[in-house]
Design a protein around this motif. Structure first.
Motif, PDB file in Angstrom:
ATOM      1  N   GLY A 119     -11.928  -6.976  -1.636  1.00 16.58           N
ATOM      2  CA  GLY A 119     -11.712  -8.218  -2.359  1.00 16.58           C
ATOM      3  C   GLY A 119     -10.304  -8.747  -2.182  1.00 16.58           C
ATOM      4  O   GLY A 119     -10.082  -9.940  -1.989  1.00 16.58           O
ATOM      5  N   PHE A 120      -9.350  -7.833  -2.205  1.00 18.82           N
ATOM      6  CA  PHE A 120      -7.957  -8.223  -2.032  1.00 18.82           C
ATOM      7  C   PHE A 120      -7.727  -8.737  -0.609  1.00 18.82           C
ATOM      8  O   PHE A 120      -7.083  -9.766  -0.399  1.00 18.82           O
ATOM      9  N   THR A 121      -8.299  -8.029   0.361  1.00 21.30           N
ATOM     10  CA  THR A 121      -8.127  -8.432   1.752  1.00 21.30           C
ATOM     11  C   THR A 121      -8.675  -9.831   1.997  1.00 21.30           C
ATOM     12  O   THR A 121      -8.149 -10.580   2.813  1.00 21.30           O
ATOM     13  N   HIS A 122      -9.727 -10.159   1.255  1.00 16.27           N
ATOM     14  CA  HIS A 122     -10.333 -11.474   1.399  1.00 16.27           C
ATOM     15  C   HIS A 122      -9.296 -12.592   1.199  1.00 16.27           C
ATOM     16  O   HIS A 122      -9.220 -13.538   1.983  1.00 16.27           O
ATOM     17  N   HIS A 123      -8.477 -12.464   0.155  1.00 13.73           N
ATOM     18  CA  HIS A 123      -7.450 -13.486  -0.109  1.00 13.73           C
ATOM     19  C   HIS A 123      -6.410 -13.525   1.002  1.00 13.73           C
ATOM     20  O   HIS A 123      -5.982 -14.583   1.450  1.00 13.73           O
ATOM     21  N   ASP A 182       1.513  -3.260   2.726  1.00 13.84           N
ATOM     22  CA  ASP A 182       1.936  -2.037   2.026  1.00 13.84           C
ATOM     23  C   ASP A 182       1.012  -1.761   0.844  1.00 13.84           C
ATOM     24  O   ASP A 182       0.669  -0.621   0.565  1.00 13.84           O
ATOM     25  N   HIS A 183       0.628  -2.849   0.179  1.00 12.60           N
ATOM     26  CA  HIS A 183      -0.258  -2.698  -0.973  1.00 12.60           C
ATOM     27  C   HIS A 183      -1.611  -2.137  -0.546  1.00 12.60           C
ATOM     28  O   HIS A 183      -2.175  -1.274  -1.213  1.00 12.60           O
ATOM     29  N   ALA A 201      -5.429   5.428  -2.913  1.00 11.86           N
ATOM     30  CA  ALA A 201      -6.126   5.581  -4.187  1.00 11.86           C
ATOM     31  C   ALA A 201      -7.588   5.967  -4.001  1.00 11.86           C
ATOM     32  O   ALA A 201      -8.224   6.461  -4.921  1.00 11.86           O
ATOM     33  N   GLY A 202      -8.123   5.750  -2.815  1.00 12.00           N
ATOM     34  CA  GLY A 202      -9.495   6.152  -2.543  1.00 12.00           C
ATOM     35  C   GLY A 202     -10.503   5.091  -2.911  1.00 12.00           C
ATOM     36  O   GLY A 202     -10.149   4.020  -3.411  1.00 12.00           O
ATOM     37  N   GLY A 253     -18.779   2.073  -7.815  1.00 11.44           N
ATOM     38  CA  GLY A 253     -18.901   0.689  -7.390  1.00 11.44           C
ATOM     39  C   GLY A 253     -18.190  -0.317  -8.268  1.00 11.44           C
ATOM     40  O   GLY A 253     -18.227  -1.501  -8.004  1.00 11.44           O
ATOM     41  N   ALA A 254     -17.519   0.153  -9.315  1.00 12.05           N
ATOM     42  CA  ALA A 254     -16.808  -0.787 -10.179  1.00 12.05           C
ATOM     43  C   ALA A 254     -15.484  -1.145  -9.512  1.00 12.05           C
ATOM     44  O   ALA A 254     -14.791  -0.301  -8.994  1.00 12.05           O
ATOM     45  N   THR A 255     -15.150  -2.426  -9.501  1.00 12.20           N
ATOM     46  CA  THR A 255     -13.902  -2.806  -8.895  1.00 12.20           C
ATOM     47  C   THR A 255     -12.775  -2.641  -9.915  1.00 12.20           C
ATOM     48  O   THR A 255     -12.861  -3.127 -11.035  1.00 12.20           O
ATOM     49  N   ALA A 256     -11.760  -1.954  -9.470  1.00 10.55           N
ATOM     50  CA  ALA A 256     -10.632  -1.707 -10.376  1.00 10.55           C
ATOM     51  C   ALA A 256      -9.679  -2.892 -10.330  1.00 10.55           C
ATOM     52  O   ALA A 256      -9.563  -3.554  -9.315  1.00 10.55           O
ATOM     53  N   GLN A 257      -9.043  -3.173 -11.425  1.00  8.21           N
ATOM     54  CA  GLN A 257      -8.058  -4.251 -11.453  1.00  8.21           C
ATOM     55  C   GLN A 257      -6.687  -3.655 -11.706  1.00  8.21           C
ATOM     56  O   GLN A 257      -6.505  -2.841 -12.597  1.00  8.21           O
ATOM     57  N   ASP A 258      -5.757  -4.011 -10.865  1.00  2.95           N
ATOM     58  CA  ASP A 258      -4.423  -3.527 -11.174  1.00  2.95           C
ATOM     59  C   ASP A 258      -3.461  -4.704 -11.037  1.00  2.95           C
ATOM     60  O   ASP A 258      -3.695  -5.607 -10.247  1.00  2.95           O
ATOM     61  N   PRO A 259      -2.440  -4.728 -11.885  1.00  5.48           N
ATOM     62  CA  PRO A 259      -1.587  -5.920 -11.954  1.00  5.48           C
ATOM     63  C   PRO A 259      -0.909  -6.246 -10.629  1.00  5.48           C
ATOM     64  O   PRO A 259      -0.717  -7.431 -10.310  1.00  5.48           O
ATOM     65  N   ALA A 260      -0.596  -5.236  -9.834  1.00  3.49           N
ATOM     66  CA  ALA A 260       0.067  -5.497  -8.560  1.00  3.49           C
ATOM     67  C   ALA A 260      -0.830  -6.312  -7.642  1.00  3.49           C
ATOM     68  O   ALA A 260      -0.375  -7.217  -6.943  1.00  3.49           O
ATOM     69  N   THR A 261      -2.124  -5.996  -7.664  1.00  4.13           N
ATOM     70  CA  THR A 261      -3.080  -6.733  -6.844  1.00  4.13           C
ATOM     71  C   THR A 261      -3.115  -8.194  -7.274  1.00  4.13           C
ATOM     72  O   THR A 261      -2.985  -9.104  -6.455  1.00  4.13           O
TER      73      THR A 261
END
Lengths: 652, 156
Positions: free
Chosen positions: A60-64, A92-93, A100-101, A106-114
């Protein structure tokens, strides 16, 4: 983690490593469409395969990230320094996300850095002048049939994720799926090879569909374009997939087929490094066992046994060379990492530095490579921070503003030489002397060669920098380098010309696992001295034997060589014998004699690391088992000589 | 270092006439005394290395740490090969015992604190004492008793 996810992580790491290089090249040449495409392709692969192997957050992040490059490809945006900066940070992110693996359940984790990086990337898009969107590419209809190979399903590859991803490309309908209505994960892959048939309508093109299957190298895959597109239907799916239409521009023909891709992969085999370590360990045991065999054969004097032992020795040597060569890797990837280090550091310090690498194809043992990055980073930091002047300083010195840092690797004999060469202001021998006296490292009246003075920069707590930067100058860097290189059984040499530049050269053994040594005894205990440090062996003159104290010097071909008794140095009792020997060692260009009780002979051996009980003892590099089963200690000649010289100085 | 071994079953051995106990989970094997290669400038607590079936193990002298006289190898002397975790690394360690006695059960509840007075060894190396057949068994704190000396840890 399942093997498929592990192999994805491996591949993804390779992609990210490559991506860093491409981004840095793009920075230098921001309009090159080939580089922009390369970035896009790398991101696209990462996104697609990430989703397939359960890395939905990463995907999902790579998509952006990918979208930003797609806009550039379409000419809606341009490559800016800010974009490169963000891209490197995003890269780097992604690396951290890989660490993190995969996502749990299948739940997408949310982290503030992302979220933060996504916001920054999106902000970038808004700032850039937005051209009115061009008319959407025409949707095409495809009929896709795929049949995963049994192994892939067994390895945890999930067809449901593939179908999900296809759905992301446009309107899709699954025509047939194995065992209707059942969850695809419950199929026993060992029993049947299920196949899927999917009809879809997408504007993304054939290439985008192929990308979905990028990891499915051994699958049966058929993508058929259905030519007649019903006009009335075309409008709706095109609108529906509007947000996805940036996926891929016009489809191109002549994409490599799956067969071609899998054929190309057969050239090399990926092996986990711990397996190589195990192989090396067993080979070490074999070398030791073979030494024992040789010994028994020579004791028995049986010609049949002797020739068999010889034959086995030849085979073991061959096996050893082959195994060692498997562990040899080109140093280029390590050099590649420094492009980033140099870029970030020179930006931070306001200096313009170009990095040139030479001899990246030079091969070094994997373990050596792994331990090299840290010391090299220290040396490079030191060069950029202390060696290279500011642009103003360089202009004043009549040098080009742009400075050049050269990383060079080459092989010489059984060693690898790695040099870091800068064209900065060079080392100031006088400042080093003053500092050395100040720190009590040398006596005020001590006469030292320039080389010896330069060696002081590796002493703990030494630093001539008057200001501390975040980078270096706390005097912790260079002595760490010395220790790290010592641990690798290597040496450091410094050459410098004031005003012209500095050259730091690391001399390292090709491999850490095996050592050619000289077997000696001291106080009835066996020791191995690395042969690379041994120049020759001479008899200890009897009159020297009886000498009680004072500096001991030996005349060898008109040169005086200081020598020291190893038993004294080791705190062992003197063995009473009259035919003791002196091993003349050469360490960092200086010769020192070490008195031993007996020289037994040349000995090739495998180094076993010491336990924490003995690792702290200065002068020991490891241990090994001899042919007779006894344990011998391997000496670190450089450390022993340092200790010996300290002792000699104390005597004098 | 954490000592997760349950204190149910322990091996007892003798040093200088005293009986000590160590959890059997730490004991890899018991072998006959074998030649020790002396390490130069080593801590007297870990004076050398031995070859245990092709693997090199540090040889430790627990007597040193307990303030006893040097070991003399005799008829009943045995080497205990221990599986320890030293500074986070799994390490095989060899130690010499005057005699190996028996496997015995000592539940944690049987442990008594050491009397403050009249103990000749450093108390931080010992978890407690257990009474067994009217004799005392000293239960070692494995992590403390076999840790490389603090100075060695710093140098490493």
């Amino acid at each position: 983690m399942n093997p498929a996810a592990e192999s994805f992580i491996q591949e993804a790491r390779d992609i990210l490593e490559e991506l860093e290089g491409i981004l840095l090249e793009l920075e230098a040449d921001p309009t090159n469409p080939k580089r922009i495409d390369a970035v896009f392709r790398a991101l696209h692969t990462l996104k697609g395969s990430g989703a397939m192997f359960g890395f939905a957050t990463l995907s999902g992040f790579t998509h952006h990230f990918e979208n930003a490059y797609d806009r550039i490809r379409e000419g809606k945006a341009t490559v800016t320094p800010r974009l490169i900066q963000l891209s490197l940070a995003s890269r780097d992110h992604l690396e951290r996300m890989l660490d993190a693996g995969p996502d749990m359940d299948g739940a997408t984790a949310q982290d503030p850095a992302t979220a933060d990086l996504v916001a920054q990337i999106e902000a970038l898009e808004e700032v850039q002048a937005v051209k009115p969107a061009e008319s959407a590419p025409k949707a095409e209809r495809f009929l896709i049939t795929f049949k995963p190979d049994a192994a892939a399903l067994k390895n945890g590859l999930r067809p449901d994720l593939i179908i999900e991803e296809l759905a992301g490309l446009g309107q899709m309908e699954v025509l047939t799926r194995p065992e209707e209505e059942s969850d695809s994960r419950e199929i026993d892959p060992a029993v049947d090879r299920p196949s899927w048939e999917v009809a879809m309508e997408t504007a993304a093109g054939r290439e985008a569909i192929e990308e979905v299957f990028i990891f499915a190298t051994d699958w049966q895959l058929e993508i058929v374009q259905v030519t007649e597109t019903p006009a009335e239907e075309a409008a709706e799916p095109a609108a529906r997939c509007a947000e996805n239409q940036t996926e891929m521009a016009a489809p191109t023909a002549g994409q490599p087929t799956n067969e071609a891709r899998s054929a190309a992969k057969l050239d090399s085999v990926r092996v986990q490094s711990h397996r190589l370590d195990e192989l090396m360990d067993q080979l070490g045991e074999l070398v030791i066992a073979q030494a024992r065999l040789n010994r028994i054969a020579s004791e028995l004097g049986d010609t049949g046994l002797a020739s068999t032992a010889e034959e086995i020795e030849r085979l073991v040597t061959g096996l050893r060379d082959t195994t060692l060569s498997i562990r040899m890797l080109p140093i280029e990837p390590v050099f590649g990492k420094f492009r980033r280090v140099v870029r970030d550091l020179s930006t931070e310090l306001g200096k313009t530095v170009t990095l040139e690498t030479r001899g990246g194809e030079t091969e070094v043992d994997k373990n050596v490579i792994d331990s090299l990055t840290e010391p090299l980073v220290h040396i490079i930091r030191n060069s950029i921070d202390h060696g290279i002047e500011t642009p103003e300083g360089r202009r004043a010195a009549g040098k080009p503003e742009q400075s050049e840092l050269v990383l060079r690797a080459r092989q010489a004999g059984g060693e690898v030489l790695i040099s870091v060469i800068d064209d900065g202001k060079g080392l100031d021998a006088e400042a080093i002397r003053v500092r050395g006296i100040e720190r009590g490292l040398i006596a005020p009246d001590q006469e030292l060669s320039e080389e010896q003075l330069f060696a002081l920069i590796f002493e703990p707590g030494f630093s001539t920098a008057t200001t501390l930067s975040s980078v270096s100058g706390r005097g912790v860097g260079m002595d760490a380098v010395h220790r790290a290189i010592d641990d690798l059984r290597g040496t450091v040499e410094v050459k410098s010309q004031k005003g012209r530049g500095t050259e730091v050269t690391l001399r390292l053994p090709l491999t850490l696992a095996i050592i050619d040594g000289l077997l000696v005894t001291v106080g009835e205990a066996p020791f191995v001295l690395p042969l690379s440090n041994v120049e020759e062996c001479v008899e200890l003159p009897v009159d020297e034997e009886t000498r009680k104290s004072g500096r001991s010097l030996l005349r060898i071909r008109d040169q005086l060589v200081p020598f020291l008794n190893l038993d004294t140095l080791f705190g062992f009792d003197r063995v009473d014998r009259s035919d003791r020997r002196v091993v003349i060692t050469s360490v960092e260009g200086r010769r020192t004699g070490l008195v031993v009780d007996e020289v037994i002979g040349q000995y090739q051996t495998v180094i076993k690391p010491l336990s924490l009980y003995h690792r702290g003892i200065e002068g020991l590099a490891g241990s090994t088992i001899l042919g007779d089963g006894s344990v011998a200690l391997i000496l670190d000649a450089a450390a022993v000589v340092r200790r010996a010289q300290g002792a000699l100085r104390a005597v004098a | 270092m954490s000592d997760t071994v349950q204190f149910d079953t322990a091996l007892t051995f003798s040093l200088d006439g005293e009986r000590f106990a160590i959890p059997v989970g730490h004991v890899h094997e018991i072998i006959d005394p074998l030649p020790v290669t002396r390490a130069p400038n080593a801590d007297p607590f870990a004076p050398g290395l031995v070859n245990v079936r092709g693997a090199i193990a540090p040889f430790v002298d627990l007597r040193r740490r307990l303030g006893m006289g040097p070991a003399v190898v005799g008829e009943t002397s045995r080497v205990l090969v221990l599986d320890l975790v030293v500074g986070g690394e799994p390490t095989k360690v060899a130690m010499l015992a005057d005699d190996v006695d028996e496997i015995t059960d000592t539940a944690d509840t049987d442990l008594e604190a050491l009397p403050e007075l009249g103990v000749r060894w450093p108390t931080h190396l010992i978890r407690g004492v257990a009474r067994k057949d009217s004799s005392l068994i000293i239960v070692l704190d494995v992590d403390a008793a076999f840790s490389p000396t603090p100075t060695q840890m710093l140098r490493a």
